[in-house]
Design an enzyme around this catalytic site. Sequence first.
Site, PDB file in Angstrom:
ATOM      1  CG  ASP A  16     -42.713 -11.482  92.352  1.00 29.23           C
ATOM      2  OD1 ASP A  16     -43.781 -10.962  92.750  1.00 29.23           O
ATOM      3  OD2 ASP A  16     -41.607 -11.204  92.844  1.00 29.23           O
ATOM      4  N   GLY A  17     -44.688 -10.094  90.169  1.00 32.98           N
ATOM      5  CA  GLY A  17     -44.611  -8.772  89.540  1.00 32.98           C
ATOM      6  C   GLY A  17     -45.905  -8.248  88.935  1.00 32.98           C
ATOM      7  N   GLY A  19     -48.386  -6.866  90.476  1.00 31.78           N
ATOM      8  CA  GLY A  19     -48.717  -5.591  91.119  1.00 31.78           C
ATOM      9  C   GLY A  19     -47.885  -4.453  90.540  1.00 31.78           C
ATOM     10  NE  ARG A  20     -42.759  -5.948  92.053  1.00 32.08           N
ATOM     11  CZ  ARG A  20     -41.840  -6.884  92.167  1.00 32.08           C
ATOM     12  NH1 ARG A  20     -40.569  -6.563  92.036  1.00 32.08           N
ATOM     13  NH2 ARG A  20     -42.180  -8.134  92.416  1.00 32.08           N
ATOM     14  NE  ARG A  29     -51.445  -5.687  94.759  1.00 32.02           N
ATOM     15  CZ  ARG A  29     -50.139  -5.959  94.705  1.00 32.02           C
ATOM     16  NH1 ARG A  29     -49.270  -4.993  94.548  1.00 32.02           N
ATOM     17  NH2 ARG A  29     -49.713  -7.189  94.817  1.00 32.02           N
ATOM     18  CG  HIS A  33     -53.537 -10.186  90.333  1.00 30.93           C
ATOM     19  ND1 HIS A  33     -52.236 -10.551  90.599  1.00 30.93           N
ATOM     20  CD2 HIS A  33     -53.953  -9.511  91.440  1.00 30.93           C
ATOM     21  CE1 HIS A  33     -51.881 -10.108  91.806  1.00 30.93           C
ATOM     22  NE2 HIS A  33     -52.910  -9.470  92.332  1.00 30.93           N
ATOM     23  CD1 TRP A  65     -54.270 -18.203 103.017  1.00 31.40           C
ATOM     24  CD2 TRP A  65     -56.092 -17.251 102.124  1.00 31.40           C
ATOM     25  NE1 TRP A  65     -54.932 -19.160 102.269  1.00 31.40           N
ATOM     26  CE2 TRP A  65     -56.050 -18.595 101.719  1.00 31.40           C
ATOM     27  CE3 TRP A  65     -57.148 -16.449 101.673  1.00 31.40           C
ATOM     28  CZ2 TRP A  65     -57.015 -19.172 100.893  1.00 31.40           C
ATOM     29  CZ3 TRP A  65     -58.114 -17.016 100.857  1.00 31.40           C
ATOM     30  CH2 TRP A  65     -58.034 -18.354 100.478  1.00 31.40           C
ATOM     31  CG  LEU A 127     -48.844 -29.305  80.506  1.00 31.01           C
ATOM     32  CD1 LEU A 127     -47.378 -29.376  80.960  1.00 31.01           C
ATOM     33  CD2 LEU A 127     -49.085 -27.933  79.855  1.00 31.01           C
ATOM     34  NE  ARG A 190     -38.321 -12.227  98.286  1.00 40.00           N
ATOM     35  CZ  ARG A 190     -38.276 -11.010  97.735  1.00 40.00           C
ATOM     36  NH1 ARG A 190     -37.177 -10.296  97.815  1.00 40.00           N
ATOM     37  NH2 ARG A 190     -39.311 -10.530  97.101  1.00 40.00           N
TER      38      ARG A 190
HETATM   39  C1  FPP Z   1     -47.559 -12.162  92.109  1.00 38.90           C
HETATM   40  O1  FPP Z   1     -47.610 -10.814  91.781  1.00 38.90           O
HETATM   41  C2  FPP Z   1     -48.709 -12.900  91.656  1.00 38.90           C
HETATM   42  C3  FPP Z   1     -49.661 -13.460  92.430  1.00 38.90           C
HETATM   43  C4  FPP Z   1     -49.696 -13.362  93.891  1.00 38.90           C
HETATM   44  C5  FPP Z   1     -50.792 -14.189  91.892  1.00 38.90           C
HETATM   45  C6  FPP Z   1     -50.571 -14.925  90.623  1.00 38.90           C
HETATM   46  C7  FPP Z   1     -51.860 -15.000  89.936  1.00 38.90           C
HETATM   47  C8  FPP Z   1     -52.073 -14.860  88.624  1.00 38.90           C
HETATM   48  C9  FPP Z   1     -51.049 -14.733  87.607  1.00 38.90           C
HETATM   49  C10 FPP Z   1     -53.473 -14.812  88.214  1.00 38.90           C
HETATM   50  C11 FPP Z   1     -53.895 -15.886  87.331  1.00 38.90           C
HETATM   51  C12 FPP Z   1     -53.550 -17.224  87.765  1.00 38.90           C
HETATM   52  C13 FPP Z   1     -54.191 -18.271  87.297  1.00 38.90           C
HETATM   53  C14 FPP Z   1     -53.719 -19.631  87.615  1.00 38.90           C
HETATM   54  C15 FPP Z   1     -55.352 -18.104  86.438  1.00 38.90           C
HETATM   55  P1  FPP Z   1     -47.637  -9.771  92.950  1.00 38.90           P
HETATM   56  O2  FPP Z   1     -49.062  -9.386  93.157  1.00 38.90           O
HETATM   57  O3  FPP Z   1     -46.955 -10.306  94.154  1.00 38.90           O
HETATM   58  O4  FPP Z   1     -46.834  -8.593  92.314  1.00 38.90           O
HETATM   59  P2  FPP Z   1     -45.901  -7.532  93.043  1.00 38.90           P
HETATM   60  O5  FPP Z   1     -44.796  -8.311  93.691  1.00 38.90           O
HETATM   61  O6  FPP Z   1     -45.435  -6.687  91.914  1.00 38.90           O
HETATM   62  O7  FPP Z   1     -46.751  -6.800  94.011  1.00 38.90           O
END
Ligand code: FPP
Length: 236
Positions: A16-17, A19-20, A29, A33, A65, A127, A190
């Site tokens: 998580d995180g 985006g932030r 954003r 990623h 989605w 793994l 959460r």
């Molecule tokens: C959460 O951050 C992250 C995701 C929804 C996607 C996770 C995906 C990656 C790390 C990309 C690469 C993955 C692979 C397997 C190559 P958020 O967008 O919810 O962040 P926020 O809560 O700060 O908005």
Amino acid sequence: MTEGKSMPRHIAIIMDGNGRWAKERGLPRRAGHRAGAESVRECVEACKEMGVEYMTLYAFSSENWSRPLAEITALMALLERFLEEKAEELMRQDVKLAAIGHLERLPKRTRAKLEKAIQRTSGNKSLTLVLALSYGSREEIVEAARALATDAVAGKIDPAKIDNAMFASRLFTAGIPDPDLLIRTSGELRVSNFLLWQISYSEIVIVKKFWPDFRQADLFEAAQEYSRRHRRFGGL
Ligand code: FPP
């Protein structure tokens, strides 16, 4: 960090995180990623080094989605690039790729690349990297219940014989041991519809850092925290 008895066998991560992390830097954003994909690579290496057998990553939830189409497209493109570029590395590292979730909902091209990488790495042993994609735990549980009910109505199973093991065998994670350790980054407390059945007994470690800042050393630290707890409370 050395491999030991109190090492987790299966680590699950809510990444998580992103985006932030990007927002703090005034970046789009998708840049978060992209940086997060590098954390994935480092965590694979750290798991290998520690002798962890399974790592499950929450890469795309059923709820994701509903994000803007541009972000979904960027995430799918990133996943495709990861699958293409990392397949060689996964082979070299003896890492087997697997996926859980409603994979049929993924774009055709993404799914084809995923299946190709799964197929290519299927003989690897050290793994197993499990990507949760279009995954939602409540759906998974409801579908398992529905499948068992259907079999019971058809007289294929005796409802009285349904137990934990039979239920677990109908989940996407059938055959994969439950996570010993669940990590969530960005400090949120959460579980967000992730592996609800499977984390019944998992140790939970919450890390304040955003996912793109979570690197090898952080995974080692979380595993150490797990082994400290395990030594203190584990099966005497
Ligand atoms: C959460 O951050 C992250 C995701 C929804 C996607 C996770 C995906 C990656 C790390 C990309 C690469 C993955 C692979 C397997 C190559 P958020 O967008 O919810 O962040 P926020 O809560 O700060 O908005």
